[in-house]
Design a protein around this motif. Structure first.
Motif, short mmCIF file in Angstrom:
data_model
loop_
_atom_site.label_atom_id
_atom_site.label_comp_id
_atom_site.label_asym_id
_atom_site.label_seq_id
_atom_site.Cartn_x
_atom_site.Cartn_y
_atom_site.Cartn_z
N PRO A 176 5.13 5.63 -17.60
CA PRO A 176 4.56 5.95 -16.28
C PRO A 176 4.86 4.85 -15.27
CG PRO A 176 2.85 5.29 -17.83
CD PRO A 176 4.10 5.43 -18.63
N ASP A 177 4.79 5.21 -13.99
CA ASP A 177 5.19 4.27 -12.94
C ASP A 177 4.26 3.08 -12.81
OD1 ASP A 177 3.12 5.86 -12.07
OD2 ASP A 177 3.78 5.90 -9.99
N ASP A 178 3.03 3.16 -13.33
CA ASP A 178 2.07 2.06 -13.19
C ASP A 178 1.98 1.18 -14.43
OD1 ASP A 178 0.93 3.92 -14.83
OD2 ASP A 178 -1.00 4.02 -13.79
N GLN A 179 2.88 1.37 -15.38
CA GLN A 179 2.87 0.56 -16.60
C GLN A 179 3.76 -0.67 -16.40
OE1 GLN A 179 3.80 2.68 -20.22
NE2 GLN A 179 4.20 0.81 -21.38
N GLY A 180 3.15 -1.82 -16.26
CA GLY A 180 3.90 -3.05 -16.06
C GLY A 180 4.59 -3.53 -17.32
N GLY A 181 5.79 -4.07 -17.17
CA GLY A 181 6.53 -4.61 -18.31
C GLY A 181 7.01 -3.58 -19.30
N HIS A 227 6.06 10.24 -10.96
CA HIS A 227 5.19 9.20 -11.50
C HIS A 227 5.74 8.60 -12.80
CE1 HIS A 227 1.95 9.80 -8.58
NE2 HIS A 227 2.18 11.11 -8.70
N ARG A 228 7.04 8.46 -12.87
CA ARG A 228 7.70 7.80 -14.02
C ARG A 228 8.52 6.63 -13.50
NH1 ARG A 228 5.28 9.41 -18.69
NH2 ARG A 228 4.61 11.57 -18.41
N GLN A 229 9.09 5.85 -14.41
CA GLN A 229 10.01 4.79 -14.02
C GLN A 229 11.19 4.77 -14.99
OE1 GLN A 229 8.54 0.73 -14.53
NE2 GLN A 229 6.74 1.48 -15.65
N VAL A 230 12.37 4.49 -14.41
CA VAL A 230 13.61 4.49 -15.19
C VAL A 230 14.41 3.23 -14.86
CG1 VAL A 230 13.73 7.00 -15.30
CG2 VAL A 230 14.86 5.79 -13.42
N GLY A 231 15.46 3.02 -15.64
CA GLY A 231 16.39 1.94 -15.34
C GLY A 231 17.40 2.44 -14.32
N GLU A 232 18.55 2.94 -14.78
CA GLU A 232 19.52 3.57 -13.90
C GLU A 232 19.36 5.09 -13.96
OE1 GLU A 232 23.52 2.44 -14.73
OE2 GLU A 232 23.34 0.51 -13.70
N VAL A 246 9.95 5.48 -9.82
CA VAL A 246 10.43 4.12 -9.56
C VAL A 246 11.75 3.94 -10.30
CG1 VAL A 246 9.95 1.66 -9.75
CG2 VAL A 246 8.07 3.27 -9.33
N VAL A 247 12.81 3.67 -9.55
CA VAL A 247 14.14 3.47 -10.13
C VAL A 247 14.49 1.99 -10.02
CG1 VAL A 247 16.54 4.22 -10.14
CG2 VAL A 247 14.76 5.77 -9.28
N HIS A 248 14.48 1.31 -11.16
CA HIS A 248 14.70 -0.14 -11.16
C HIS A 248 16.18 -0.50 -11.03
CE1 HIS A 248 10.55 -1.35 -12.24
NE2 HIS A 248 10.52 -0.17 -12.83
N GLY A 249 17.05 0.34 -11.53
CA GLY A 249 18.49 0.11 -11.40
C GLY A 249 19.05 0.92 -10.24
N GLY A 250 20.35 1.16 -10.30
CA GLY A 250 20.96 1.98 -9.27
C GLY A 250 20.64 3.46 -9.46
N ALA A 251 20.69 4.21 -8.35
CA ALA A 251 20.47 5.66 -8.39
C ALA A 251 21.60 6.33 -7.62
CB ALA A 251 19.12 6.02 -7.79
N TRP A 252 22.20 7.34 -8.24
CA TRP A 252 23.34 8.04 -7.62
C TRP A 252 23.11 9.54 -7.68
CZ3 TRP A 252 23.72 3.83 -10.83
CH2 TRP A 252 24.32 2.68 -10.27
N PHE A 253 22.98 10.16 -6.50
CA PHE A 253 22.89 11.61 -6.36
C PHE A 253 24.14 12.16 -5.67
CE2 PHE A 253 18.59 10.37 -7.13
CZ PHE A 253 17.94 11.47 -7.67
N THR A 254 25.22 11.42 -5.73
CA THR A 254 26.45 11.75 -5.01
C THR A 254 26.98 13.14 -5.41
OG1 THR A 254 26.96 9.40 -5.08
CG2 THR A 254 28.74 10.88 -4.47
N ASP A 255 27.35 13.92 -4.38
CA ASP A 255 28.00 15.23 -4.57
C ASP A 255 27.13 16.26 -5.27
OD1 ASP A 255 30.53 14.62 -3.36
OD2 ASP A 255 31.01 13.41 -5.11
#
Length: 338
Positions: free
Chosen positions: A194-199, A219-224, A242-251
């Protein structure tokens, strides 16, 4: 009596040397220990008699007995410590063996479940996905691999067929396949923290060219997060993600509603050439890295109300359809209506 301590010293020395030899050769140690104890008794008794001839004989014998008993007690302590270390080593080996067996069973379970994802019956494929998700929950080191497998299933070519009679309803075959895909989507969301879970442990998602319908990562969190050239049907929710890495929705193409409000992009957020044909909402979304909307097309209502850009934004060639309700960021003027 005055030479008693000499005899004790000799016996103790012989017993000590013998004990070292049997320890090195891993032979029984009781006899050399007893010989060393006798030597200690004679040595202490003889020394006391030489140093203080007037000492009571029973006290001298008692002191010698204590010396001999100390040798035996030290041997008993050493023996107990050795037994304890052997028990710990045996226990560690048992744990290692059990862990190896669990890993082997998990590997077999994973391989079998992946194999069943190609089964022709949708119930079997759904069961295989649940087995993979259960494996990820019981063995966290499999979580990223399981997510990769579920994403790979969603990347398989698929477009639902509608009823040939002209209805918007899907055919029975498409409904069955869609049910499997909805299961994969739900399990992916369930495996993400979940997005509020630290670490929390962060996992990457690769949904390039995937067909997504009612996909909900709110309400989730991901890396890329990679959603390049994907087809987003009907309605999809990424709000509060919450996206901690890069996010690509291209095309990508969003033919239905796209809920992207209150998202957080910690790195780049790429929406270049995305084709949104229905309502899309970016309200209050925060971009802490570079953002790119170059070539994006919005054919339905669009809202960027309260959006925050902390870095540069590429909006070259953004198109908004004429007459639609559009709330655009400050400074986005001169957009081409189509």
């Amino acid at each position: 009596m005055k030479y008693l301590w000499i005899a004790g010293a000799v016996v103790s020395a012989v017993g000590g040397v013998w004990l070292l030899l049997v320890v090195r050769r891993r032979r029984p140690r009781l006899k050399p220990v007893l010989l060393t104890a006798v030597g200690a008794f004679l040595l202490v008794t003889g020394m006391l008699l030489v140093l203080d001839p007037t000492s009571p004989k029973h006290e001298v014998v008692k002191s010698g007995g204590l010396a001999a008993g100390s040798v035996v007690a030290l041997y008993a302590l050493w023996l107990n410590d050795r037994r304890r270390r052997m028990d710990e080593k045996r226990h560690d080996l048992e744990i290692e063996r059990a862990e190896h067996d669990r890993s082997r069973v998990a590997d077999e379970r994973f391989a079998r479940s992946v194999e069943l994802l190609g089964h022709e019956t949708e119930q079997v494929r759904v069961g295989a996905m649940h087995a993979l998700a259960g494996l990820a929950r019981s063995r966290p080191e499999y979580t990223q691999t399981v997510l990769d497998v579920l994403c790979a299933y969603l990347r398989r070519p698929f477009r639902p067929d509608t009823d040939p009679k002209g209805s918007d309803e899907y055919t029975a075959e498409s409904e069955r396949e869609l049910e499997v895909r909805l299961t994969a989507q739900r399990l992916i969301a369930d495996l993400l923290p979940p997005d509020d879970q630290g670490g929390a442990e962060l996992y990457d998602l690769n949904l390039t060219r995937a067909y997504l319908e009612y996909f909900d990562l709110s309400h989730r969190q991901v890396g890329e997060l990679v959603v390049r050239a994907a087809w987003l049907a009907r309605s999809n929710s990424f709000h509060h993600l919450v996206v901690h890495g890069g996010a690509w929705f291209t095309d990508s193409v969003s033919e239905g509603r796209l809920h992207a409000h209150d998202m957080v992009f910690c790195d780049v957020g790429w929406f270049s050439r995305i084709d949104c044909r229905d309502r899309v909402d970016f309200a209050r979304t925060r971009f802490f890295g570079r953002a790119k909307f170059a070539g994006a097309r919005f054919g339905g209502p669009v809202s960027f109300e309260g959006v925050e850009f902390a870095d540069s934004v590429d909006r070259d060639g953004v198109e908004v359809a004429a007459g639609v309700d559009a709330v655009l960021p400050e400074g986005w003027t001169g957009l081409v209506a189509r």
